[in-house]
Scaffold this active site. Structure first.
Site, short mmCIF file in Angstrom:
data_model
loop_
_atom_site.label_atom_id
_atom_site.label_comp_id
_atom_site.label_asym_id
_atom_site.label_seq_id
_atom_site.Cartn_x
_atom_site.Cartn_y
_atom_site.Cartn_z
N SER A 148 37.07 -7.53 33.43
CA SER A 148 36.27 -8.17 32.54
C SER A 148 36.72 -8.81 31.11
CB SER A 148 35.12 -6.99 31.89
OG SER A 148 34.33 -7.64 31.06
N TYR A 161 33.86 0.96 27.56
CA TYR A 161 33.94 -0.12 28.65
C TYR A 161 34.99 -0.94 28.66
CZ TYR A 161 32.55 -3.47 32.25
OH TYR A 161 32.55 -4.67 33.04
N LYS A 165 38.49 -1.66 30.54
CA LYS A 165 39.01 -2.82 31.31
C LYS A 165 40.12 -3.15 31.00
CE LYS A 165 35.43 -3.22 34.23
NZ LYS A 165 35.72 -3.10 35.71
#
Length: 255
Positions: A148, A161, A165
């Protein structure tokens, strides 16, 4: 140069996680259209059967195998069933991801931290390890990790998160360096805002979308197809001299 051959996946077997919908399913459909035999995986077998049948009605070769990638003990069986069905694995796409929280990073519980890291990083690591004996025998092995833009620069409210990533990007580079001699290419795609159910809370909110659009060069959300075709490039011989690459598909957000 015959471009139909360059982008062909004829005879290849591709295992794709998080593939019952969104980006994962789109990648599976594009790979199948390019000639690959695809194994789509997610947690619910009934949904996978439905989606695999959707591919089969188009004349593609597809199988659904349920697996919760957050449970490490389920991963060997996913690989075993894939090999039992198709004989080998040539392409691995680590697409499965979770993001169960939104807010300040200090409010993230240890349990949530572990869940995010298990699904987003540890599962990719373990699947790479489990697939290695088959990938090394392939004439065109490719691993594609889906990260991401949050892995390049932390996104607001998506702290752990984003950390997961970023770790996936680093893991990609490590495997690329170590597996070069085995002729296994490993690359990572970093999508921006893609119009999927996973990101619906963002693109369905007009206020948030207006803020995001102001930061984009291409003034819209991306589509799963735009990630799927990039994945096809990385899976095919078109990218035969490409490994350890970090590819953004974000409408120019990270420029």
């Amino acid at each position: 140069m015959d471009l139909s051959t360059v982008f062909s996946l004829n005879g290849k077997v591709a295992l794709i996680t998080g593939a019952s919908k969104g980006i994962g399913f789109c990648i599976a459909e594009i790979f199948a259209a390019a000639g690959a035999k695809v194994v789509i995986s997610s947690r619910k077998q009934d949904v996978l059967d439905q989606m695999a049948n959707k591919l089969k009605t188009k004349g593609y070769e597809a199988t659904g195998i349920a697996c919760n990638v957050g449970n490490m003990e389920e991963l060997p069986l996913l690989v075993e069933k894939t090999v039992e069905k198709y004989g080998t694995i040539d392409i691995l796409v680590n697409n499965a991801a979770v993001n169960p929280v939104f807010g300040p990073v200090h409010e993230t519980s240890l349990e949530t931290f572990d869940k995010i890291m298990n699904v987003n990083v540890k599962a990719a690591f373990e699947l790479c390890r489990l697939c290695f004996p088959y990938l090394r025998k392939s004439s065109g092995a490719s691993v594609i990790n889906i990260s991401s833009i949050g892995g390049l620069s932390p996104e607001h409210g998506l702290g752990i998160y984003s950390v997961s990533k970023a770790a996936l990007i680093s893991l990609t580079k490590v495997f690329a360096k170590e597996w070069g001699e085995a002729k296994i290419r490993v690359n990572v795609i970093c999508p921006g805002l893609i119009q999927t159910k996973f990101s619906e809370a963002l693109w369905s909110n007009e206020k948030i979308m207006n803020m995001i659009i102001k930061q984009l060069v291409i003034k819209r959300a991306g589509t799963p197809d735009e990630i799927g075709t990039m994945a096809l490039f990385l899976a095919s011989s078109a990218s035969s001299y490409t490994t350890g690459g970090v590819f953004t598909a974000d409408g120019g957000f990270t420029i």
